[in-house]
Write an enzyme that holds these catalytic residues in place. Structure first.
Site, PDB file in Angstrom:
ATOM      1  N   LYS A  73    -110.139 -64.095   4.829  1.00  0.00           N
ATOM      2  CA  LYS A  73    -111.231 -63.399   4.145  1.00  0.00           C
ATOM      3  C   LYS A  73    -110.777 -62.037   3.591  1.00  0.00           C
ATOM      4  O   LYS A  73    -111.037 -61.713   2.436  1.00  0.00           O
ATOM      5  CB  LYS A  73    -112.397 -63.228   5.123  1.00  0.00           C
ATOM      6  CG  LYS A  73    -113.659 -62.657   4.521  1.00  0.00           C
ATOM      7  CD  LYS A  73    -114.846 -62.823   5.435  1.00  0.00           C
ATOM      8  CE  LYS A  73    -114.759 -61.998   6.692  1.00  0.00           C
ATOM      9  NZ  LYS A  73    -114.164 -62.605   7.849  1.00  0.00           N
ATOM     10  N   THR A  75    -107.685 -61.061   3.022  1.00  0.00           N
ATOM     11  CA  THR A  75    -106.677 -61.323   1.995  1.00  0.00           C
ATOM     12  C   THR A  75    -107.336 -61.656   0.661  1.00  0.00           C
ATOM     13  O   THR A  75    -106.903 -61.188  -0.400  1.00  0.00           O
ATOM     14  CB  THR A  75    -105.771 -62.485   2.439  1.00  0.00           C
ATOM     15  OG1 THR A  75    -105.272 -62.209   3.745  1.00  0.00           O
ATOM     16  CG2 THR A  75    -104.613 -62.674   1.491  1.00  0.00           C
ATOM     17  N   ARG A  96    -112.999 -52.949   6.350  1.00  0.00           N
ATOM     18  CA  ARG A  96    -113.109 -52.240   7.620  1.00  0.00           C
ATOM     19  C   ARG A  96    -111.744 -51.769   8.118  1.00  0.00           C
ATOM     20  O   ARG A  96    -110.703 -52.287   7.721  1.00  0.00           O
ATOM     21  CB  ARG A  96    -113.730 -53.159   8.677  1.00  0.00           C
ATOM     22  CG  ARG A  96    -115.170 -53.515   8.426  1.00  0.00           C
ATOM     23  CD  ARG A  96    -115.678 -54.505   9.457  1.00  0.00           C
ATOM     24  NE  ARG A  96    -115.025 -55.803   9.335  1.00  0.00           N
ATOM     25  CZ  ARG A  96    -115.096 -56.758  10.237  1.00  0.00           C
ATOM     26  NH1 ARG A  96    -115.772 -56.574  11.351  1.00  0.00           N
ATOM     27  NH2 ARG A  96    -114.491 -57.915  10.046  1.00  0.00           N
ATOM     28  N   LYS A 107    -105.273 -61.110  17.637  1.00  0.00           N
ATOM     29  CA  LYS A 107    -105.884 -61.314  16.324  1.00  0.00           C
ATOM     30  C   LYS A 107    -104.960 -60.892  15.192  1.00  0.00           C
ATOM     31  O   LYS A 107    -104.978 -61.457  14.107  1.00  0.00           O
ATOM     32  CB  LYS A 107    -107.199 -60.527  16.244  1.00  0.00           C
ATOM     33  CG  LYS A 107    -107.915 -60.640  14.905  1.00  0.00           C
ATOM     34  CD  LYS A 107    -109.247 -59.886  14.955  1.00  0.00           C
ATOM     35  CE  LYS A 107    -109.989 -59.967  13.626  1.00  0.00           C
ATOM     36  NZ  LYS A 107    -109.324 -59.228  12.561  1.00  0.00           N
ATOM     37  N   ALA A 275    -118.360 -57.595  14.697  1.00  0.00           N
ATOM     38  CA  ALA A 275    -119.132 -58.457  13.809  1.00  0.00           C
ATOM     39  C   ALA A 275    -120.088 -59.384  14.549  1.00  0.00           C
ATOM     40  O   ALA A 275    -120.896 -60.046  13.911  1.00  0.00           O
ATOM     41  CB  ALA A 275    -118.187 -59.284  12.943  1.00  0.00           C
ATOM     42  N   PHE A 303    -116.467 -62.236  10.227  1.00  0.00           N
ATOM     43  CA  PHE A 303    -116.629 -63.612  10.689  1.00  0.00           C
ATOM     44  C   PHE A 303    -117.248 -64.508   9.615  1.00  0.00           C
ATOM     45  O   PHE A 303    -117.156 -64.212   8.428  1.00  0.00           O
ATOM     46  CB  PHE A 303    -117.423 -63.664  11.986  1.00  0.00           C
ATOM     47  CG  PHE A 303    -116.718 -63.025  13.160  1.00  0.00           C
ATOM     48  CD1 PHE A 303    -115.345 -63.154  13.327  1.00  0.00           C
ATOM     49  CD2 PHE A 303    -117.415 -62.294  14.101  1.00  0.00           C
ATOM     50  CE1 PHE A 303    -114.680 -62.576  14.409  1.00  0.00           C
ATOM     51  CE2 PHE A 303    -116.762 -61.709  15.183  1.00  0.00           C
ATOM     52  CZ  PHE A 303    -115.395 -61.847  15.332  1.00  0.00           C
ATOM     53  N   PHE A 383    -102.888 -72.795   0.798  1.00  0.00           N
ATOM     54  CA  PHE A 383    -101.728 -72.857   1.691  1.00  0.00           C
ATOM     55  C   PHE A 383    -100.700 -73.796   1.064  1.00  0.00           C
ATOM     56  O   PHE A 383    -101.057 -74.759   0.377  1.00  0.00           O
ATOM     57  CB  PHE A 383    -102.127 -73.376   3.076  1.00  0.00           C
ATOM     58  CG  PHE A 383    -102.714 -72.322   3.978  1.00  0.00           C
ATOM     59  CD1 PHE A 383    -102.044 -71.891   5.113  1.00  0.00           C
ATOM     60  CD2 PHE A 383    -103.950 -71.752   3.690  1.00  0.00           C
ATOM     61  CE1 PHE A 383    -102.591 -70.921   5.950  1.00  0.00           C
ATOM     62  CE2 PHE A 383    -104.504 -70.787   4.515  1.00  0.00           C
ATOM     63  CZ  PHE A 383    -103.822 -70.366   5.650  1.00  0.00           C
ATOM     64  N   TRP A 411    -102.277 -65.042  -1.991  1.00  0.00           N
ATOM     65  CA  TRP A 411    -101.348 -64.777  -0.888  1.00  0.00           C
ATOM     66  C   TRP A 411     -99.904 -64.848  -1.402  1.00  0.00           C
ATOM     67  O   TRP A 411     -99.083 -63.987  -1.081  1.00  0.00           O
ATOM     68  CB  TRP A 411    -101.560 -65.795   0.242  1.00  0.00           C
ATOM     69  CG  TRP A 411    -100.768 -65.470   1.479  1.00  0.00           C
ATOM     70  CD1 TRP A 411    -101.151 -64.706   2.540  1.00  0.00           C
ATOM     71  CD2 TRP A 411     -99.431 -65.915   1.770  1.00  0.00           C
ATOM     72  NE1 TRP A 411    -100.144 -64.637   3.479  1.00  0.00           N
ATOM     73  CE2 TRP A 411     -99.072 -65.369   3.019  1.00  0.00           C
ATOM     74  CE3 TRP A 411     -98.505 -66.713   1.092  1.00  0.00           C
ATOM     75  CZ2 TRP A 411     -97.828 -65.598   3.618  1.00  0.00           C
ATOM     76  CZ3 TRP A 411     -97.264 -66.932   1.677  1.00  0.00           C
ATOM     77  CH2 TRP A 411     -96.940 -66.382   2.925  1.00  0.00           C
TER      78      TRP A 411
END
Length: 558
Positions: A73, A75, A96, A107, A275, A303, A383, A411
């Site tokens: 998210k 990224t 954030r 994480k 979150a 999230f 991906f 990405w």
């Protein structure tokens, strides 16, 4: 072909002096408080001076429920900001700040990834500009003043069994979840039970992220309920006379942080409330400032959309008067396969049927987001192992939902992999088709608000709220808190309260275990299922492999 790690890519970045980044937004150098050469805070006086300007378009990036397969998210948020600038738009991003606890746990960081990152990445994921330390210190000051007040005679007649204000530290430390303080004799005060939460779960964090300015911040801090008397009447922070000193500690932390992306585009990184226990969005002051300075502002909510987007709309937008123009809903082929029942170890093999089965989770989020009146575009975060057939299966499903899906390769390719999404989002935002509305009105009863979220967003059969909790909600309504929004605290992994229920579960209820009044932040927290406000470290924490190399550079952060 060996891919560079996120930290290797970030280290190769050609950063510009932060004054040049500020200049792209029209921020004079004298209104930037520099923290080194590549990050700065924006002065409150400059923020005050631009309030009469028109707002840019606000774009929210949210996601499906998180899975171990990863969604990306942040990224995508960074990539979309870069993509908009690449097609000639004046855009900024708002995300954030990262908490130290998860960084040293499992994480990882919160600065994006691959060629869609915010830099300086190491600083952002560690101490940054000290905002979290300031919040920890302000919170700790109040904790100390409460116990000091009790020690010196307890003028407010606080019931020691009902001190609701806990302590915080910005680290995952399960040993501190439940503690006893003031042991060791008379000189150390009155022993009582308490505990620690992680800093991002502090109400001070939520307040800093919702306050409009320092005056509003001090008012909200004073409004916090810290304890109760024997007659159950609340004791406020202002009764302890702590809000003034807390505001002093938070004076600099209240100013938004300006940094840059790998492609030298402006990024505001400010605040970071949990979150699930809080509202999971960056600060109001950063978002509203960005909207005055850029034509498009891309932000994210924590999230999945059932938590992050709902709270973004019903808490942040409601309180700050924000109107989103469009939503990007992030999904991955890998996550669709996991939702379709494929184990993480088997995600590399093509499985179109599993993708189709897993799209139920995506479809429910699309429907929910459309219910807020905002156009939705699905961003398929690419991906390398995704096959054409799998990608087409997602696109076909989304088209059946009356929406559209766009493949995003930010990405690997940065803004060049995001031009199609950026172009489409700009068209939608400029088209003005959003008819944004919150899920429920302010005047709806608190219990009914909880039930509305449970049934309309989570698709539960009902919310289970026992008589004691309903009586507590009614008491708060009688005290004038009935118009506050609800902040639902539940697992991020499922629409239900069972993290193992992936996809789009039905036939379940939402049990409300506890409710908490965050009077300063301005919302009611409804705790559903098991929610941890102080995480623990995993068996092999990331901290075991984080170190300085022979060149003095950080290794192992990613």
């Amino acid at each position: 072909m060996a891919f560079k790690t996120d930290i290797e890519i970030a280290r190769d970045a050609k950063k510009k002096p932060i004054q040049e980044i500020g200049d792209t937004l029209g921020i004079p150098a004298e209104h930037l408080l520099p923290y080194g050469h590549d990050k700065a805070k924006v002065s409150q006086s400059f923020i005050d001076s631009v309030q009469d300007r028109a707002d840019g378009k606000l774009i929210l990036v949210t996601a499906i429920n998180p899975t171990p397969a990863g969604e990306g998210k942040t990224t995508t948020t960074v990539g979309l900001g870069d993509g908009l600038n690449a097609i000639g738009k004046k855009a900024a991003i708002c995300i954030r700040e990262a908490s130290l606890g998860p960084n040293f746990g499992m994480k990882g960081g919160a600065a994006g990834g691959g060629h869609a990152q915010v830099v300086p990445m190491e600083d952002m994921n560690l101490h940054f500009t000290g905002d979290f330390h300031a919040i920890t210190s302000a919170h700790s000051l109040l904790s100390a003043m409460i116990d000091n007040h009790i020690y010196w005679g307890n003028e407010q007649e606080i019931d020691l069994r009902r001190v609701s204000w806990r302590r915080v530290v910005d680290m995952n430390d399960r040993a501190l979840r439940q503690i006893t303080t003031s042991l060791g004799g008379v000189a150390n005060g009155f022993p009582r039970e308490t505990g620690f939460d992680i800093t991002v779960a502090s109400e001070v964090m939520a307040i800093l992220c919702l306050a409009k300015n320092l005056k509003d911040l001090e008012q909200r801090l004073g409004d916090m309920i810290v304890a109760y008397r024997r007659d159950r009447s609340p004791v406020y922070c202002r009764d302890i006379k702590a809000e003034g000193a807390m505001t002093v500690l938070l004076k600099d932390a209240m100013q938004p942080n300006l940094v840059q992306t790998l492609e030298n585009n402006p990024a505001f990184v400010h605040g970071g409330p949990f979150a699930n226990i809080a509202h999971g969005c960056n600060s109001v002051i950063a978002t509203t400032t960005a909207l005055k300075l850029a034509d498009y502002v891309v932000t994210e909510a924590g999230f999945g959309a059932d938590l992050g987007a709902e709270k973004f709309f019903d808490i942040k937008c409601r309180k700050a008067g924000l109107t989103p123009a469009a939503v990007v809903l992030v999904a991955t082929v890998r996550a669709m396969k996991m939702n379709g029942g494929v184990a993480k170890a088997d995600l590399g093999a093509e499985n179109v049927e599993a993708v189709k089965a897993g799209c139920a989770n995506l479809g429910r989020h699309i429907e929910n987001l459309k219910g807020f009146g905002v156009p939705v575009v699905v961003g398929i975060n690419h991906f390398a192992g995704d096959t054409e057939a799998e990608i087409e299966a997602v696109k076909a499903f989304v088209a059946e939902q009356g929406s559209e899906a766009i493949l995003c390769k930010h990405w690997a390719d940065g803004s060049a992999g995001m031009t199609e999404m950026a172009t489409r989002i700009a068209e939608i935002a400029d088209g003005g088709s959003a008819e944004f509305g919150t899920l429920y009105p302010d005047e709806m009863g608190l219990a009914e608000k909880i039930e509305t979220i449970a049934t309309r967003i989570y698709r539960a059969d009902s919310a289970v709220i026992d008589g004691k909790i309903r009586a507590q909600l009614k008491e708060w309504e009688d005290q004038g808190y009935g118009n506050l929004p609800i902040c639902m605290a539940k697992t991020q992994y499922s629409f239900s309260t069972d993290p193992a229920q992936r996809g789009a579960p039905t036939g379940f209820t939402i049990p409300v275990r506890e409710v908490r009044l965050s009077a300063g932040a301005g919302f009611i927290v409804a705790i559903c299922g098991e929610i941890m406000t102080m995480p623990g470290l995993p068996r092999q924490p990331a901290a075991e492999t984080i170190r300085l190399n022979d060149e003095g550079l950080i290794e192992g952060l990613f």
